[in-house]
Scaffold this active site. Structure first.
Site: not given
Ligand code: ATP
Length: 319
Positions: A13, A74, A105, A127, A129, A131, A173
């Site tokens: 995000g 994503r 994360d 991010t 939130d 988290d 969340r």
């Molecule tokens: P936000 O907290 O703002 O949603 P985020 O980084 O947690 O940010 P995610 O959509 O969970 O957002 O993860 C971003 C991208 O990281 C995913 O679209 C994917 O490409 C990669 N990713 C997430 N989890 C994994 C995983 N377990 N292994 C490999 N790549 C991952």
């Protein structure tokens, strides 16, 4: 071998302040004589080879802009090694020595997996939130909090005029910080988050008493997925007598100009990531603790336990 060519991407995000982090990464790297490469659209763009060399000019006048100039995406398939192999191939094609990933994360899980495949990776927490448990604060949290507090202030005006109870649903969340901090700033009566739970019966009873005593309004903050706000509004209305409205803030929380706090944090994180790479330190996520820059390994960071916000107790005491 000294790290010379650095790529960077934003993923997950978007969060206000990501641009300030990109700017700091680019300018700090250039100051040290490194070559900087922006990757568009997160891991998706990395796999597709959407990579461009950045000069200082590429990041001029972006400090105050929300979102991310690199775009974000994503890519759930990044969990598959064959897909990550393509990313590694692109990094090799551009002779990239290290990759900086800016996100939450999920982004770090992807970064950790790339690190396990031999890539030098640094994570920057961004991010809204908040988290990421290994840092006191993430880029974007301060700006999103400002947006939520602004919404509460506005809701209070109408809620007071109409003797209403207002329920406001924020993002968050897995971490209730946005709702909890906003609850303190906006004088909320109750904050309901998934991790802290709530005693519905006690809340309904207390609202009923407040109404009987002539209290003109009430504000309740909640995070997404903690409770069905529309159902709760009906229950409050039936039990307490307060006319009750639920507002879901949604994506407005992601936008807007980053606050000075977010710009400072992002600039510090970006510069610190480059300083670490200069010392050949990688496989870590940067963070802030007691106003100092810190870093810990992906593994340590991901395993960091969630600490319930102390502000949650404060709400009960100053209700
Ligand atoms: P936000 O907290 O703002 O949603 P985020 O980084 O947690 O940010 P995610 O959509 O969970 O957002 O993860 C971003 C991208 O990281 C995913 O679209 C994917 O490409 C990669 N990713 C997430 N989890 C994994 C995983 N377990 N292994 C490999 N790549 C991952």
């Amino acid at each position: 071998m000294a790290i010379k060519r650095i790529a960077f991407l934003t993923s997950g995000g978007d969060a206000p302040g990501m641009n300030a982090a990109i700017r700091a990464v680019v300018r700090s790297g250039l100051t040290l004589g490194m070559e900087m490469f922006g990757v568009y659209d997160g891991y998706k763009g990395l796999v597709e080879g959407k990579i461009e060399q950045f000069t200082s000019k590429n990041v001029s006048h972006i400090l105050d802009r929300g979102g991310t100039i690199l775009g974000s995406a994503r890519l759930p398939e990044f969990t598959e090694k064959v897909v990550r192999d393509l990313a590694v191939k692109q990094l090799k094609k551009y002779f990239i020595d290290a990759l900086i990933v800016i996100g939450g994360d999920g982004t770090f899980k992807g970064g950790q997996k790339l690190a396990e495949m031999g890539i030098k990776v640094i994570g920057i927490p961004a991010t809204i939130d908040n988290d990421v448990t290994s840092t006191d604060s993430t880029i974007g949290f301060s700006t999103a909090l400002n947006t939520v507090v602004d919404a509460i202030d506005k809701l209070r005006d109408t809620s007071e005029s109409h003797h209403r109870c207002s329920i406001l649903e924020t993002m968050g969340r897995d971490c209730g910080d946005l709702a909890i901090y906003a609850g303190v700033c906006g004088g909320a009566e109750y904050v309901i988050t998934k991790e802290t739970g709530f005693d519905k019966k006690a809340m309904l009873e207390s609202l009923r008493k407040k109404k009987l005593k002539g209290r003109r309004h009430a504000i309740i903050l909640t995070t997404e997925n903690a409770v069905n706000v529309h159902k709760l509004a009906k229950e409050i209305e039936d039990y307490s007598g307060y006319e009750t409205r639920a507002t879901v803030l949604g994506y407005v929380q992601r936008g807007g100009k980053p606050t000075p706090e977010d710009r400072v944090l992002a600039s510090r994180f970006g510069n610190y990531a480059i300083e670490l790479l200069q010392q050949d330190i990688s496989g870590v996520i940067v963070g802030i603790s007691h106003n100092d820059m810190i870093h810990m390994t992906f593994d340590e960071s991901i395993k960091c336990p969630f600490v319930k916000s102390q502000l949650f107790d404060l709400i009960e005491k100053i209700r």
